[in-house]
Design a protein around this motif. Structure first.
Motif, PDB file in Angstrom:
ATOM      1  N   ARG A  83       3.420  36.555 -10.085  1.00 20.15           N
ATOM      2  CA  ARG A  83       2.481  37.789  -9.512  1.00 20.15           C
ATOM      3  C   ARG A  83       3.160  39.006  -9.194  1.00 20.15           C
ATOM      4  N   ASP A  84       4.363  39.102  -8.790  1.00 27.44           N
ATOM      5  CA  ASP A  84       5.321  40.305  -8.679  1.00 27.44           C
ATOM      6  C   ASP A  84       5.462  40.957  -9.907  1.00 27.44           C
ATOM      7  N   LEU A  85       5.809  40.220 -10.859  1.00 28.99           N
ATOM      8  CA  LEU A  85       6.008  40.680 -12.237  1.00 28.99           C
ATOM      9  C   LEU A  85       5.074  41.153 -13.010  1.00 28.99           C
ATOM     10  N   LEU A  86       3.808  40.889 -12.721  1.00 22.97           N
ATOM     11  CA  LEU A  86       2.472  41.308 -13.343  1.00 22.97           C
ATOM     12  C   LEU A  86       2.123  42.523 -12.624  1.00 22.97           C
ATOM     13  N   ILE A  87       2.303  42.742 -11.127  1.00 31.64           N
ATOM     14  CA  ILE A  87       1.718  43.990 -10.515  1.00 31.64           C
ATOM     15  C   ILE A  87       2.817  44.952 -10.491  1.00 31.64           C
ATOM     16  N   GLY A  88       4.117  44.810 -11.040  1.00 32.38           N
ATOM     17  CA  GLY A  88       5.003  45.650 -10.757  1.00 32.38           C
ATOM     18  C   GLY A  88       5.583  45.902  -9.572  1.00 32.38           C
ATOM     19  N   ALA A  89       5.730  44.744  -8.688  1.00 31.59           N
ATOM     20  CA  ALA A  89       6.295  44.849  -7.532  1.00 31.59           C
ATOM     21  C   ALA A  89       7.783  44.289  -7.620  1.00 31.59           C
ATOM     22  N   PRO A  90       8.601  44.536  -6.610  1.00 35.04           N
ATOM     23  CA  PRO A  90      10.002  43.801  -6.943  1.00 35.04           C
ATOM     24  C   PRO A  90       9.733  42.542  -6.308  1.00 35.04           C
ATOM     25  N   VAL A  91      10.317  41.610  -7.199  1.00 36.08           N
ATOM     26  CA  VAL A  91      10.085  40.324  -7.004  1.00 36.08           C
ATOM     27  C   VAL A  91      10.636  39.929  -5.499  1.00 36.08           C
ATOM     28  N   PHE A  92       9.729  39.243  -4.797  1.00 33.06           N
ATOM     29  CA  PHE A  92       9.939  39.284  -3.308  1.00 33.06           C
ATOM     30  C   PHE A  92      11.118  38.583  -2.858  1.00 33.06           C
ATOM     31  N   TRP A  93      11.606  37.519  -3.487  1.00 29.14           N
ATOM     32  CA  TRP A  93      12.791  36.717  -3.259  1.00 29.14           C
ATOM     33  C   TRP A  93      13.939  37.190  -3.573  1.00 29.14           C
ATOM     34  N   MET A  94      13.857  38.299  -4.529  1.00 30.12           N
ATOM     35  CA  MET A  94      15.180  38.772  -4.914  1.00 30.12           C
ATOM     36  C   MET A  94      15.485  40.064  -3.804  1.00 30.12           C
ATOM     37  N   VAL A  95      14.715  40.470  -3.100  1.00 32.40           N
ATOM     38  CA  VAL A  95      15.066  41.314  -1.975  1.00 32.40           C
ATOM     39  C   VAL A  95      14.939  41.011  -0.703  1.00 32.40           C
ATOM     40  N   ASP A  96      14.455  39.875  -0.453  1.00 34.63           N
ATOM     41  CA  ASP A  96      14.406  39.227   0.875  1.00 34.63           C
ATOM     42  C   ASP A  96      15.354  38.004   1.102  1.00 34.63           C
ATOM     43  N   PRO A  97      16.433  38.021   1.761  1.00 35.25           N
ATOM     44  CA  PRO A  97      17.624  36.817   1.661  1.00 35.25           C
ATOM     45  C   PRO A  97      16.932  35.580   2.252  1.00 35.25           C
ATOM     46  N   TRP A  98      16.088  35.936   3.265  1.00 34.79           N
ATOM     47  CA  TRP A  98      15.257  34.954   3.974  1.00 34.79           C
ATOM     48  C   TRP A  98      14.411  33.768   3.136  1.00 34.79           C
ATOM     49  N   VAL A  99      13.939  34.456   2.117  1.00 33.06           N
ATOM     50  CA  VAL A  99      13.164  33.395   1.488  1.00 33.06           C
ATOM     51  C   VAL A  99      14.011  32.121   0.723  1.00 33.06           C
ATOM     52  N   SER A 100      15.115  32.677   0.118  1.00 34.98           N
ATOM     53  CA  SER A 100      15.924  31.423  -0.581  1.00 34.98           C
ATOM     54  C   SER A 100      16.611  30.889   0.672  1.00 34.98           C
ATOM     55  N   ALA A 101      16.787  31.343   1.667  1.00 33.49           N
ATOM     56  CA  ALA A 101      17.387  30.500   2.852  1.00 33.49           C
ATOM     57  C   ALA A 101      16.294  29.531   3.325  1.00 33.49           C
ATOM     58  N   THR A 102      15.137  29.855   3.436  1.00 32.00           N
ATOM     59  CA  THR A 102      14.314  29.248   3.842  1.00 32.00           C
ATOM     60  C   THR A 102      14.077  27.886   2.935  1.00 32.00           C
ATOM     61  N   CYS A 103      14.131  28.152   1.647  1.00 34.77           N
ATOM     62  CA  CYS A 103      13.808  27.069   0.487  1.00 34.77           C
ATOM     63  C   CYS A 103      14.976  25.891   0.945  1.00 34.77           C
ATOM     64  N   LEU A 104      16.136  26.266   0.894  1.00 32.08           N
ATOM     65  CA  LEU A 104      17.482  25.660   1.056  1.00 32.08           C
ATOM     66  C   LEU A 104      17.272  24.980   2.527  1.00 32.08           C
ATOM     67  N   GLY A 105      16.873  25.376   3.498  1.00 33.44           N
ATOM     68  CA  GLY A 105      16.792  24.880   4.775  1.00 33.44           C
ATOM     69  C   GLY A 105      15.671  23.734   4.689  1.00 33.44           C
ATOM     70  N   ILE A 106      14.519  23.929   3.991  1.00 32.78           N
ATOM     71  CA  ILE A 106      13.601  23.057   3.869  1.00 32.78           C
ATOM     72  C   ILE A 106      14.010  21.856   2.996  1.00 32.78           C
ATOM     73  N   ALA A 107      14.943  22.098   2.062  1.00 30.01           N
ATOM     74  CA  ALA A 107      15.503  21.183   1.270  1.00 30.01           C
ATOM     75  C   ALA A 107      16.174  20.139   2.034  1.00 30.01           C
ATOM     76  N   LEU A 108      17.141  20.845   2.759  1.00 25.30           N
ATOM     77  CA  LEU A 108      18.148  19.967   3.708  1.00 25.30           C
ATOM     78  C   LEU A 108      17.123  19.191   4.694  1.00 25.30           C
ATOM     79  N   PHE A 109      16.409  19.848   5.044  1.00 24.27           N
ATOM     80  CA  PHE A 109      15.361  18.878   6.013  1.00 24.27           C
ATOM     81  C   PHE A 109      14.544  17.760   5.449  1.00 24.27           C
ATOM     82  N   ALA A 110      14.232  17.983   4.375  1.00 26.85           N
ATOM     83  CA  ALA A 110      13.577  16.774   3.520  1.00 26.85           C
ATOM     84  C   ALA A 110      14.631  15.875   3.102  1.00 26.85           C
ATOM     85  N   TRP A 111      15.976  16.378   2.721  1.00 27.53           N
ATOM     86  CA  TRP A 111      17.246  15.287   2.643  1.00 27.53           C
ATOM     87  C   TRP A 111      17.310  14.546   3.727  1.00 27.53           C
TER      88      TRP A 111
END
Length: 211
Positions: A54-82
């Motif tokens: 979506r961000d690439l198509l509408i010309g917006a900054p790719v959200f998870w590249m400018v917000d460090p919490w997104v990647s951290a959230t995914c890592l935390g979720i992966a650890l929780f599932a593990w």
């Protein structure tokens, strides 16, 4: 996230959508008895796949590249599932959680596209892409039949949320009410499809070939 464009409600929807989709991705990998690295990869690609396109198509900054919490959230979720047994998530939980993420992300994608000046119809399509693509990528990588290739209501639920978001914006209704209502409507349709096996009619060549 771009604070000049996104409101706190959209920020909340973004984090919620990422977390829910990341959980579904991590659980798919866990059910296949994969490593923590694979769980993390599935959580990330499922959580951010649709939003990235979506961000690439509408010309917006790719959200998870400018917000460090997104990647951290995914890592935390992966650890929780593990560290949790997959039997906790048996039954329809995975599909219902995926439906929640689908509706939230469809609203977010549409609202963000509208606020970046995308016309109504393409903006609604951006909502569908945001809500559906992450799950499609997850299923393809896992070697599972993609939800896109099944007749049950999935893309239709995302389209409902996206369309209501556009309609509410055009009608001048307060954004907060539109976003919540559109997300609930899309999730409600998806939940009904899961519980009642609702599906669209499949293509029938015999019917199509009739004069």
């Amino acid at each position: 996230m771009n604070e000049e464009i996104l409101t706190p409600v959209l920020d909340w929807l973004d984090v919620a959508g990422v977390a829910i989709f990341a959980m579904t991705g991590a659980l798919v990998a866990a059910k296949e008895k994969q490593t923590l690295v694979t769980l993390t990869f599935f959580a990330l690609i499922t959580g951010v796949g649709g939003g990235t396109i979506r961000d690439l198509l509408i010309g917006a900054p790719v959200f998870w590249m400018v917000d460090p919490w997104v990647s951290a959230t995914c890592l935390g979720i992966a650890l929780f599932a593990w560290f949790t047994p997959t039997r906790w998530w048996e039954g329809r939980f995975l599909s219902i959680a995926d439906g929640m993420g689908l509706a939230a992300y469809a609203v977010l994608g549409t609202a963000k596209a509208l606020q970046y000046g995308v016309p109504p119809v393409p903006a609604a399509l951006m909502g569908v892409i945001t809500g559906c693509v992450g799950g499609i990528i997850r299923d393809v990588l896992a070697g599972r039949p993609s939800i896109l290739m099944r007749p049950e209501l999935y893309v239709t639920a995302a389209a409902l949320s996206s369309s209501l978001t556009v309609a509410g914006s055009l009608a001048g209704i307060e954004d907060w009410y539109v976003w919540i209502g559109a997300a609930l409507a899309g999730f409600g349709l998806r939940l009904a499809a899961i519980l009642c096996n609702l599906a669209l009619p499949s293509y029938d060549e015999r019917v199509a070939s009739k004069d």
